[in-house]
Design an enzyme around this catalytic site. Structure first.
Site, PDB file in Angstrom:
ATOM      1  N   GLY A 243       0.815  -1.215   0.000  1.00  0.00           N
ATOM      2  CA  GLY A 243       0.000   0.000   0.000  1.00  0.00           C
ATOM      3  C   GLY A 243       0.845   1.260   0.000  1.00  0.00           C
ATOM      4  O   GLY A 243       0.642   2.147  -0.812  1.00  0.00           O
ATOM      5  N   ILE A 472      -0.535  -5.447   5.566  1.00  0.00           N
ATOM      6  CA  ILE A 472      -0.429  -5.099   4.141  1.00  0.00           C
ATOM      7  C   ILE A 472       0.831  -5.678   3.509  1.00  0.00           C
ATOM      8  O   ILE A 472       1.247  -5.270   2.420  1.00  0.00           O
ATOM      9  CB  ILE A 472      -0.485  -3.572   3.930  1.00  0.00           C
ATOM     10  CG1 ILE A 472       0.654  -2.859   4.678  1.00  0.00           C
ATOM     11  CG2 ILE A 472      -1.831  -3.030   4.377  1.00  0.00           C
ATOM     12  CD1 ILE A 472       0.734  -1.354   4.371  1.00  0.00           C
ATOM     13  N   GLY A 473       1.415  -6.657   4.208  1.00  0.00           N
ATOM     14  CA  GLY A 473       2.654  -7.260   3.725  1.00  0.00           C
ATOM     15  C   GLY A 473       3.820  -6.951   4.643  1.00  0.00           C
ATOM     16  O   GLY A 473       4.932  -7.421   4.439  1.00  0.00           O
ATOM     17  N   ALA A 514       2.468   3.576  12.507  1.00  0.00           N
ATOM     18  CA  ALA A 514       1.825   3.533  13.818  1.00  0.00           C
ATOM     19  C   ALA A 514       1.033   2.247  14.042  1.00  0.00           C
ATOM     20  O   ALA A 514       0.399   2.093  15.083  1.00  0.00           O
ATOM     21  CB  ALA A 514       0.899   4.739  13.983  1.00  0.00           C
ATOM     22  N   ARG A 591      12.576  -0.794  20.626  1.00  0.00           N
ATOM     23  CA  ARG A 591      12.834  -2.235  20.561  1.00  0.00           C
ATOM     24  C   ARG A 591      12.242  -2.803  19.269  1.00  0.00           C
ATOM     25  O   ARG A 591      11.076  -2.556  18.946  1.00  0.00           O
ATOM     26  CB  ARG A 591      12.205  -2.951  21.760  1.00  0.00           C
ATOM     27  CG  ARG A 591      12.588  -4.433  21.822  1.00  0.00           C
ATOM     28  CD  ARG A 591      11.754  -5.217  22.825  1.00  0.00           C
ATOM     29  NE  ARG A 591      11.889  -4.744  24.199  1.00  0.00           N
ATOM     30  CZ  ARG A 591      12.934  -4.996  24.989  1.00  0.00           C
ATOM     31  NH1 ARG A 591      13.944  -5.718  24.544  1.00  0.00           N
ATOM     32  NH2 ARG A 591      12.971  -4.531  26.214  1.00  0.00           N
ATOM     33  N   GLN A 601      11.427  -4.275   6.364  1.00  0.00           N
ATOM     34  CA  GLN A 601      10.828  -2.944   6.232  1.00  0.00           C
ATOM     35  C   GLN A 601      11.893  -1.886   5.963  1.00  0.00           C
ATOM     36  O   GLN A 601      11.721  -1.009   5.111  1.00  0.00           O
ATOM     37  CB  GLN A 601      10.057  -2.570   7.508  1.00  0.00           C
ATOM     38  CG  GLN A 601       8.728  -3.278   7.645  1.00  0.00           C
ATOM     39  CD  GLN A 601       7.812  -2.956   6.493  1.00  0.00           C
ATOM     40  OE1 GLN A 601       7.463  -1.800   6.260  1.00  0.00           O
ATOM     41  NE2 GLN A 601       7.443  -3.952   5.736  1.00  0.00           N
ATOM     42  N   GLU A 669       8.300   3.702   7.855  1.00  0.00           N
ATOM     43  CA  GLU A 669       8.582   4.827   6.986  1.00  0.00           C
ATOM     44  C   GLU A 669       9.994   5.390   7.051  1.00  0.00           C
ATOM     45  O   GLU A 669      10.501   5.957   6.092  1.00  0.00           O
ATOM     46  CB  GLU A 669       7.551   5.941   7.255  1.00  0.00           C
ATOM     47  CG  GLU A 669       6.323   5.680   6.425  1.00  0.00           C
ATOM     48  CD  GLU A 669       5.042   6.217   7.013  1.00  0.00           C
ATOM     49  OE1 GLU A 669       4.424   7.059   6.368  1.00  0.00           O
ATOM     50  OE2 GLU A 669       4.649   5.787   8.105  1.00  0.00           O
TER      51      GLU A 669
END
Ligand code: MOS
Length: 707
Positions: A243, A472-473, A514, A591, A601, A669
């Site tokens: 997304g 979302i993955g 978040a 953490r 990510q 992000e």
């Protein structure tokens, strides 16, 4: 009850493999439009979007005769025949309600057919007659027409303009000034799965299998739009193919699927937009221009930071990229001034793209810092250390745990920064000019209240945990199980987790980095409430539902994550071709709940930053108002061959109990923030050519490097 208490991490911190990995790699995980087949649906209709052929005007008539004559086409909906919406105030979502055309590609008709092929051919056969009006689709044209304005606020509720300190005095005292303009282009989210939904209306209830970052937010938006009680709208999203923000808010595809279903009671309708339509119907990051002015002492200590950000929005619906917000808190300086201005254009509606604001803003700010380092003759790592604020400059609050300096120093050591030549163009390797660069990263620690979770005891010491969150993955399905296990004091294998369904307790969007923090805190709170209600050894079938109350200490502290990105870039001295050959990020993110998934990510964020630095470029043709690079051939997203094998991300060992009861902050992000600047700075170091305009391509360098 009171808010959640800190938990003892056992499963949290372990590198559990993705629980849905086998289902995904074997193709058994069903995505939005694949649903229905598992419920015995054999004859779903396919809906296909017909887009407006002009940027502005009115639809005079939608001629569907030829389309309806095509075998398999069942219906064509337009602004006169589509079901009526109850609320039409949101011009992006109020599709097929009036004849206005706000941008090229806007939904002006929907074709419903028995097969996907017939739907697509039917869409081709629809003739849309429009009365075209003059449009403006170019930022400069809008600026020249005096259309730039100060919005009431920027995205995420940030103040439009913000300043502090005595700017004139700070400017006057400066002996070194960097004053430049930096630009980023239109950038488009391209999740593997395009925006898609399967919808069904039984006359009472609407069911939507959606590809979204938030099932509850979609239901909460669609229900009033459709004039339905929210209990009559069920949204499910068990698996989502990415997304990055584009599925963070409902967009026209969901409304189109709902309208199509309402028009065909009792039949499933599937709608998946094309890759081309992703570029106009799902939001995008608008181009930005940042004028950054840094005033400093000779040793590089900042006296003033100024950041004036300009972007565009759509005339139909305002979205303001919060480009200048990072400049408010990043470095110590006695004075600062930040502004946002925006120009409304007759173009597709912009929206969220990974790290809205911080990504383009920190590109500008961190390249400007590199320019300041050069101007002062200070090492770029040292320059940042020298400007470390001991409190948050924006709020005056103490930091939760700002460890940017450690990120810079550890990252420098890991990357091999020591001994880097100060001069550009100092290293040549065959035909390649080689350079290295650094940039800092930051992202706020966001947290959404009002999440709820359900805990139920089952036989054999097992627990069922339910929350309407979406994976979302990113791995939410895995990390939330880890958090739940520790909160209940059981092994992860004893936890069954259900998510992705509005029949489960309220959960906010998978966005703003978040998700894990907000949902995980709700799960911890529910687990602790369950233990308080039912003790350590409950009988099967007992349950507790608990809603979060404020957890993070945002009153007492400024909560942010930080990082340092290091890049090596090579530029071909004959062709100007830039290649990023090494990329490393060291982060402070609290953490890490699951090192395998967090690394994924952060790697993804670094690669997306690389892609922004060197590749992604949404080119709009202002004559027609649409993005001409609307496919993955002409809008290149970094692919395997673009990504350096030497890609790494690490993090500091820490636990931030001000942020969450498990000590973690978000990781979604921050990886994209600063990365484009690190690469641009490395490219300068390789070539002496300063990159202030993304993406940097062979054309950026070829004039400066040949010979
Ligand atoms: Mo992310 S842009 O907050 O979905």
């Amino acid at each position: 009850m009171s808010t959640a208490e800190p938990i003892t991490p056992r499963a949290v911190g372990a590198g559990h493999a993705r629980v849905d990995g086998p289902l995904k790699v074997t193709g058994h995980a069903l995505y939005a439009v694949e649903h229905g087949s598992d419920e015995g649906v054999t004859d779903p209709l396919t809906a296909w979007v017909v887009g407006a052929p002009v940027a502005r005007g009115r639809v005079v008539r939608v001629d569907a005769a030829e389309a309806l004559a095509h075998a398999g086409v069942v219906a064509v909906l337009d602004h006169e025949t589509a079901p009526r919406l109850t609320e039409t105030g949101d011009a992006e979502l109020a599709i097929l309600q009036d004849d206005r055309v706000h941008f090229r590609g806007q939904v002006v008709a929907l074709v419903l057919a028995e097969t996907s092929e017939a739907a697509r051919e039917g869409a081709r056969l629809v003739r849309v007659h429009v009365a075209e009006e003059a449009h403006v689709a170019d930022l400069d044209e809008g600026v020249d027409a005096g259309e730039a304005y100060a919005p009431e606020q920027a995205n995420a509720g940030h103040e439009t303009d913000w300043a502090d300190g005595d700017l004139e005095a700070a400017r006057g005292a400066a002996s070194v000034v960097v004053d430049q303009t930096y630009a980023t282009p239109h950038e488009h989210n391209n999740p593997m799965e395009p925006h898609a939904a399967a919808a069904h209306w039984d006359g009472e209830r609407l069911t939507l299998w959606d590809s979204t970052q938030g099932v509850h937010p979609v239901a909460g938006t669609l229900a009033p739009l459709l004039g339905l009680d929210q209990e009559r709208v069920r949204v499910r999203a068990p698996y989502v193919g990415g997304g990055f923000g584009s599925k963070g808010l409902p967009h026209p595809p969901e409304v189109a699927a709902a309208l199509a279903a309402l028009s065909q009671p009792g039949r499933w309708v599937r709608l998946a937009i094309t890759r081309q339509q992703v570029f106009s119907l799902t939001g995008y990051r608008t181009q930005t221009r940042s004028r950054v002015r840094l005033s400093a002492e000779p040793d590089g200590r900042l006296l003033a930071v100024e950041h004036d950000a300009l972007s565009q929005t759509s005339r139909a619906k305002e979205f303001v990229e919060q480009t200048a917000t990072a400049a408010r808190m990043m470095y110590a300086a006695p004075a600062r001034r930040t502004t946002h201005r925006v120009v409304p254009l007759d173009v597709a509606v912009p929206s969220w793209m990974r790290a809205p604001g911080e990504m383009p803003g920190m590109f500008a700010h961190e390249v400007a810092m590199d320019e300041l380092a050069v101007a002062c003759g200070v090492d770029p790592v040292d320059l940042r250390v020298r400007n470390e604020p001991d409190r948050d400059p924006e709020t005056g609050k103490p930091w939760n745990d700002r460890r940017l300096v450690e990120c810079l120093q550890r990252g420098a050591e890991r990357f091999g920064w020591a001994g880097r030549p100060a001069e550009p163009r100092a290293t040549v390797d065959g035909d390649w000019l080689v350079g290295t660069g650094v940039a800092a990263a930051t992202y706020p620690t966001l947290w959404n209240p009002d999440n709820a979770a359900r805990i139920e005891s089952r036989a054999g010491g097992r627990y069922a945990v339910g929350i309407g969150a979406v994976d979302i993955g990113t791995g939410a399905r895995t990390v939330l199980r880890q958090v739940a296990a520790d909160a209940l004091g059981v092994d992860v294998e004893a936890v069954d987790l259900a998510l992705g369904d509005t029949s489960l307790p309220m959960a906010t969007v998978a966005g703003g980095s978040a998700g894990t923090a907000s949902w995980g805190t709700a799960i911890v709170q529910a687990a602790q409430q369950f233990r308080a209600d039912h003790g350590p050894d409950p009988a099967p079938g007992l349950h507790t539902v608990s809603t979060t109350e404020g957890y993070p200490d945002t009153e007492g502290h400024a909560l942010h994550s930080f990082g340092a990105v290091f890049a090596e870039v090579r530029v071909d001295r004959w062709t100007g071709e830039p290649r990023c050959t090494r990329l490393h990020g060291t982060y402070s993110v609290g953490r890490v709940v699951n090192p395998v998934l967090a690394r994924s990510q952060l790697h993804g964020g670094l690669v997306m930053g690389l892609s922004a630095a060197l590749h992604e470029d949404g080119v709009r043709d202002p004559r027609f108002g649409h993005t001409v690079t609307q496919d993955l051939a002409t809008y290149h997203v970094a692919a395997h061959a673009d990504v350096p094998p030497d890609l790494s991300a690490e993090w500091l060992e820490e636990s931030d109990l001000l942020a969450t009861p498990f000590g973690g902050r978000g990781v979604g992000e921050i990886g994209i923030v600063g990365t484009a600047a690190a690469i641009a700075n490395a490219a300068w170091h390789a070539t002496g050519v300063r990159v202030r305009d993304l993406p940097a391509t062979p054309a950026t360098f070829v004039g400066g490097v040949r010979g």
